[in-house]
Design an enzyme around this catalytic site. Structure first.
Site, mmCIF file in Angstrom:
data_model
loop_
_atom_site.group_PDB
_atom_site.id
_atom_site.type_symbol
_atom_site.label_atom_id
_atom_site.label_comp_id
_atom_site.label_asym_id
_atom_site.label_seq_id
_atom_site.Cartn_x
_atom_site.Cartn_y
_atom_site.Cartn_z
ATOM 1 C CG HIS A 166 -0.420 2.019 -9.412
ATOM 2 N ND1 HIS A 166 -0.616 1.572 -8.120
ATOM 3 C CD2 HIS A 166 -1.508 2.787 -9.706
ATOM 4 C CE1 HIS A 166 -1.776 2.040 -7.668
ATOM 5 N NE2 HIS A 166 -2.332 2.777 -8.604
ATOM 6 C CG ASP A 184 -2.110 0.927 1.038
ATOM 7 O OD1 ASP A 184 -2.431 1.283 -0.111
ATOM 8 O OD2 ASP A 184 -2.717 1.311 2.058
ATOM 9 C CG LEU A 206 10.776 -16.746 -3.710
ATOM 10 C CD1 LEU A 206 10.968 -16.763 -2.193
ATOM 11 C CD2 LEU A 206 11.219 -15.389 -4.270
HETATM 12 C C1 IPE Z 1 -5.254 -2.869 -0.223
HETATM 13 O O1 IPE Z 1 -4.979 -1.528 -0.442
HETATM 14 C C2 IPE Z 1 -5.266 -3.617 -1.520
HETATM 15 C C3 IPE Z 1 -3.969 -3.790 -2.156
HETATM 16 C C4 IPE Z 1 -2.817 -3.451 -1.647
HETATM 17 C C5 IPE Z 1 -4.001 -4.429 -3.439
HETATM 18 P P1 IPE Z 1 -6.151 -0.460 -0.602
HETATM 19 O O2 IPE Z 1 -5.494 0.861 -0.709
HETATM 20 O O3 IPE Z 1 -7.069 -0.837 -1.688
HETATM 21 O O4 IPE Z 1 -6.914 -0.626 0.782
HETATM 22 P P2 IPE Z 1 -7.930 0.340 1.544
HETATM 23 O O5 IPE Z 1 -9.049 0.623 0.612
HETATM 24 O O6 IPE Z 1 -7.171 1.590 1.890
HETATM 25 O O7 IPE Z 1 -8.330 -0.417 2.759
HETATM 26 C C1 IPE Z 2 -1.664 0.092 -3.366
HETATM 27 O O1 IPE Z 2 -1.420 1.440 -3.440
HETATM 28 C C2 IPE Z 2 -1.792 -0.551 -4.726
HETATM 29 C C3 IPE Z 2 -3.160 -0.998 -5.047
HETATM 30 C C4 IPE Z 2 -4.189 -0.941 -4.258
HETATM 31 C C5 IPE Z 2 -3.360 -1.559 -6.363
HETATM 32 P P1 IPE Z 2 -2.612 2.483 -3.455
HETATM 33 O O2 IPE Z 2 -2.983 2.765 -4.857
HETATM 34 O O3 IPE Z 2 -3.725 2.042 -2.579
HETATM 35 O O4 IPE Z 2 -1.893 3.744 -2.817
HETATM 36 P P2 IPE Z 2 -2.513 4.782 -1.802
HETATM 37 O O5 IPE Z 2 -3.050 4.016 -0.629
HETATM 38 O O6 IPE Z 2 -3.597 5.511 -2.542
HETATM 39 O O7 IPE Z 2 -1.380 5.666 -1.442
HETATM 40 MG MG MG Z 3 -4.179 2.314 -0.610
#
Ligand code: IPE
Ligand code: IPE
Ligand code: MG
Length: 231
Positions: A28, A11, A121
């Site tokens: 990303h 995240d 792995l």
């Molecule tokens: C969790 O992150 C999902 C992934 C890392 C793929 P999100 O950014 O989607 O989670 P929430 O919505 O903040 O809980």
């Molecule tokens: C996690 O990073 C990746 C996915 C959920 C695909 P985010 O896109 O949720 O990044 P933040 O939380 O908005 O910073």
């Molecule tokens: Mg997020």
């Protein structure tokens, strides 16, 4: 002790980009590089299995342009599946692949079949994954088999993770303290670790830090833990 299986909730990609006044998709892109760095670092650190939460069943609620970019990122990752084969890594995809674009689903199945017997792995990618969807699908699978009673082992076998160990450690980057529908059953006794580091900044140094923290945890599994001696 080094954890045998670490699962990552990757995240913070969007915030990493936003802090630099860049489009979220750039986060990303850098997040994919962090994943590849972490795979190599994990192999070097002697970890047996790494799981990455790449796309949740809830992530479909994001803007279509971000979803499209993420799908293209998965395509690029899958295009390099031969590298994984050469390194003797086993690739496992967990989640409802049927709801992904057909070419991605096919490519995931192909990569799994081709690397199935590799002994290095294990790299697990959670794509269109959510624990509630997984458990619902497991129950339906067991009902379709005609079962009216189930054992814990039946459930373990019906989960997407049937060929993978449960995580010893679940790490969430990005500062949020929640599991967001990730491996809820499998992490029943995992150690949990939340770090403010944003996922695109994750590297071998960060991995070593989380392994160090894990090594100081005492896992009890309902007992008294490690070297407890009866008085
Ligand atoms: C969790 O992150 C999902 C992934 C890392 C793929 P999100 O950014 O989607 O989670 P929430 O919505 O903040 O809980
Ligand atoms: C996690 O990073 C990746 C996915 C959920 C695909 P985010 O896109 O949720 O990044 P933040 O939380 O908005 O910073
Ligand atoms: Mg997020």
């Amino acid at each position: 002790m080094t954890p045998s299986h670490i699962a990552f909730i990757m995240d913070g990609n969007g915030r990493w980009a936003e802090r630099r006044h860049l489009p979220r998709k750039y986060g990303h892109k850098m997040g994919t590089e962090a994943l590849e760095r972490t795979v190599e670092a994990a192999a070097e650190c002697g970890i047996k299995t790494v799981t990455f939460y790449a796309f949740s069943t809830e992530n479909w609620s994001r803007p279509q342009s971000e979803i499209d970019y993420l799908m293209d990122t998965f395509r690029k990752f899958l295009a390099r599946k031969n590298d994984y084969q050469e390194k003797n890594y086993r690739l496992v995809f967990i989640g409802n692949l049927g709801k992904l674009p057909q070419d991605i689903a096919d490519s995931c199945r192909d990569a799994m079949a081709r690397t199935e017997s590799n002994t290095g792995l294990t790299v697990v990618i959670a794509m269109n994954y959510g624990s509630w969807e997984e458990i619902t699908s497991a129950v339906n699978q067991l009902l379709a088999q005609g079962k009216t009673q189930v054992t814990e082992q039946d459930i373990v076998r019906a989960l997407y993770t049937s060929t993978v160990s449960f995580p010893d450690l679940v790490v969430r980057t990005g500062g949020e303290i929640r599991l967001s529908n990730f491996l809820l059953l499998q992490s029943a006794y995992s150690e949990l670790l939340f770090t403010d580091t944003l996922w695109p900044d994750f590297d071998k140094k960060e991995l070593k830090k989380v392994i160090e923290i894990y090594s100081k945890r005492v896992r009890k599994f309902g007992g008294l833990g490690g070297d407890h001696v009866e008085a």
